[in-house]
Scaffold this active site. Structure first.
Site, PDB file in Angstrom:
ATOM      1  N   SER A 183      47.411  10.076 -77.960  1.00 32.36           N
ATOM      2  CA  SER A 183      48.445  10.282 -78.975  1.00 32.36           C
ATOM      3  C   SER A 183      48.106   9.710 -80.344  1.00 32.36           C
ATOM      4  CB  SER A 183      49.765   9.699 -78.490  1.00 32.36           C
ATOM      5  OG  SER A 183      49.615   8.346 -78.130  1.00 32.36           O
ATOM      6  N   HIS A 211      50.853  15.857 -75.973  1.00 31.73           N
ATOM      7  CA  HIS A 211      50.218  16.390 -77.186  1.00 31.73           C
ATOM      8  C   HIS A 211      49.291  17.573 -76.896  1.00 31.73           C
ATOM      9  CE1 HIS A 211      51.802  13.005 -79.473  1.00 31.73           C
ATOM     10  NE2 HIS A 211      51.542  12.298 -78.381  1.00 31.73           N
ATOM     11  N   LYS A 242      57.752  17.403 -78.961  1.00 31.38           N
ATOM     12  CA  LYS A 242      56.642  17.691 -79.877  1.00 31.38           C
ATOM     13  C   LYS A 242      56.639  19.207 -80.140  1.00 31.38           C
ATOM     14  CE  LYS A 242      55.037  13.451 -78.130  1.00 31.38           C
ATOM     15  NZ  LYS A 242      55.880  12.542 -78.858  1.00 31.38           N
TER      16      LYS A 242
HETATM   17  N1  PMP Z   1      53.583  10.493 -73.694  1.00 31.99           N
HETATM   18  C1  PMP Z   1      52.890  10.537 -74.832  1.00 31.99           C
HETATM   19  C2  PMP Z   1      51.406  10.673 -74.795  1.00 31.99           C
HETATM   20  C3  PMP Z   1      53.569  10.422 -76.057  1.00 31.99           C
HETATM   21  O1  PMP Z   1      52.885  10.426 -77.212  1.00 31.99           O
HETATM   22  C4  PMP Z   1      54.975  10.283 -76.048  1.00 31.99           C
HETATM   23  C5  PMP Z   1      55.787  10.181 -77.335  1.00 31.99           C
HETATM   24  N2  PMP Z   1      55.172   9.707 -78.433  1.00 31.99           N
HETATM   25  C6  PMP Z   1      55.646  10.243 -74.830  1.00 31.99           C
HETATM   26  C7  PMP Z   1      54.911  10.354 -73.669  1.00 31.99           C
HETATM   27  C8  PMP Z   1      57.125  10.071 -74.776  1.00 31.99           C
HETATM   28  O2  PMP Z   1      57.758  11.283 -75.070  1.00 31.99           O
HETATM   29  P1  PMP Z   1      59.205  11.365 -75.713  1.00 31.99           P
HETATM   30  O3  PMP Z   1      59.091  11.164 -77.176  1.00 31.99           O
HETATM   31  O4  PMP Z   1      59.631  12.751 -75.344  1.00 31.99           O
HETATM   32  O5  PMP Z   1      60.068  10.339 -75.063  1.00 31.99           O
END
Ligand code: PMP
Length: 394
Positions: A183, A211, A242
């Site tokens: 991420s 992602h 996303k």
């Molecule tokens: N997994 C990854 C790799 C993320 O980047 C994120 C959010 N930044 C999440 C899980 C969590 O997702 P959410 O924003 O839908 O809670």
């Protein structure tokens, strides 16, 4: 002062950054989240969004959310387990399972809750969780709640993973958990090798496609699809926050795994279900993803354009090959300062500092949307170049 307040009052890092005028968090957006946003009455270009396909303000997505709110109301007033399951949840679960190529799926209220609930409960006391050191915080939180043995391996380092697998009892469950696209760094996990090792050591694989969805693979089916390894990955996790332009998340797997999770994942059972609007918005965004693959192509054209330009201009961008482009600075304070200076030039980017990354790995996270124009890209890259140069990073 009570003990707690006295202890917490020693935490003053935010105040120090605020006093220095470089505090970069909670910037107040007063508009929809397009390629341009309004902050303090001023338009700035948005290069910090995760809405890779630019769908959060798409008329069809908005219309779906409004219609669902009119029909079902604003919330479900309970968890999926009891009174919070809608027909639309079930329909979307079926659709998402088919989309990523698995038998079944369940929807949680956020992506964070998916990882938290799944990783915490899926393995037992004598089992193992093998995790990449750069896995997302939600995976790490899930692990902290698990009773299993936890083994960290070096980022995307397959010999480190293999060493960890060798440490495990061959008769116990071994779950390898990785981000499909990391991420903050934007690099892609070495899934072919991970799957090969998993086969050799009889391990289970879970991939977080937060992602990867909408970005990689056929019609945005993700990293597992991109590598043609969907059948070799046991659990595929995704979020709505996303590319799917909403809020929520899901886990997809075979029926046996999903049946277990449906009755054991505590962030699923003991938390209110995904709102009607969020569910409908994700469903509508999925429609667009499937019917307009040119959006994904446009995202990649812009990604490749920016990767080339950043490299040519001498930025250090690590191993990324995706719309997440890290611009390494390797200094906490300077990362804050550059974020501020670039913002003053009309460009919003996210600072990533320790403890999210090691103090020597701090960076600016520059992320793309399919809807950015080339003029916006050029403007942002020129300003970043100017500010990086002024601050002695280039
Ligand atoms: N997994 C990854 C790799 C993320 O980047 C994120 C959010 N930044 C999440 C899980 C969590 O997702 P959410 O924003 O839908 O809670």
């Amino acid at each position: 002062m009570k003990l707690l307040q006295s202890k917490l009052s020693r935490y003053n890092a935010p105040q120090v950054a605020q006093a220095a005028g470089i505090y970069p968090y909670f910037r107040k957006i007063e508009s929809d989240q397009s390629t341009e946003v309004v902050i303090d009455g001023r338009k700035v270009l948005m290069f910090g969004s995760n809405a890779y396909l630019g769908l959060v303000n798409h008329p069809k997505v908005i219309e779906a959310a409004v219609k669902a709110t009119e029909k079902y109301g604003t919330g479900c007033a309970g968890s999926r387990f009891l009174n919070g399951t809608l027909d639309t949840h079930l329909a979307l679960e079926k659709r998402l399972a088919e989309f990523v190529g698995k038998e079944d799926a369940i929807i949680f209220s956020t992506g964070f809750q998916v990882n938290l609930g799944v990783v915490a409960c899926i393995t037992g006391r004598e089992d193992y969780i093998l995790w990449d050191e750069l896995d997302h915080a939600s995976i790490i939180e899930g692990m902290r709640l698990s009773f299993s043995n936890k083994l960290k391996f070096k980022h995307n380092d397959m010999s480190s993973l293999e060493k960890r697998l060798q440490q495990c009892d061959p008769d116990k469950v071994k779950l390898i958990v990785v981000d499909g696209v990391f991420s903050m760094e934007g690099d892609v996990c070495n899934l072919p090798e991970i799957v090969a090792l998993a086969k050799r050591y009889n391990a289970t694989v879970m991939v977080d496609e937060a992602h990867g969805l909408g970005v990689m693979g056929d019609h945005g089916r993700g990293v597992c699809n991109h590598f043609g390894l969907t059948d070799d990955v046991d659990l595929i996790m995704g979020t709505f926050s996303k590319s799917l332009a909403s809020l929520g998340g899901f886990i997809a797997a075979d029926k046996t795994i999903i049946n277990y999770l449906r009755h054991h994942a505590r962030s699923y059972i003991f938390s209110a279900s995904c709102t009607p609007a969020s569910t409908a918005a994700a469903d509508a965004a999925l429609d667009i993803m499937l019917s307009e693959p040119e959006r994904i192509q446009s995202l990649w054209d812009k990604t490749n354009y920016c990767l080339k330009r950043f490299r040519e201009q001498g930025f250090e961008i690590g191993h990324t090959s995706t719309p997440i482009i890290p611009l390494f600075i390797r200094d906490n304070d300077l990362t804050f300062k550059i974020t501020r200076d670039v913002f003053n030039e009309g460009v919003f980017v996210n600072p990533v500092v320790s403890p999210a990354v090691a103090p020597d790995d701090t960076l600016i996270r520059f992320s793309l949307m399919a809807t950015h124009t080339y003029e916006q890209l050029d403007y942002a890259i020129d300003k970043l170049y100017k500010v990086f140069k002024e601050n002695g990073v280039l």
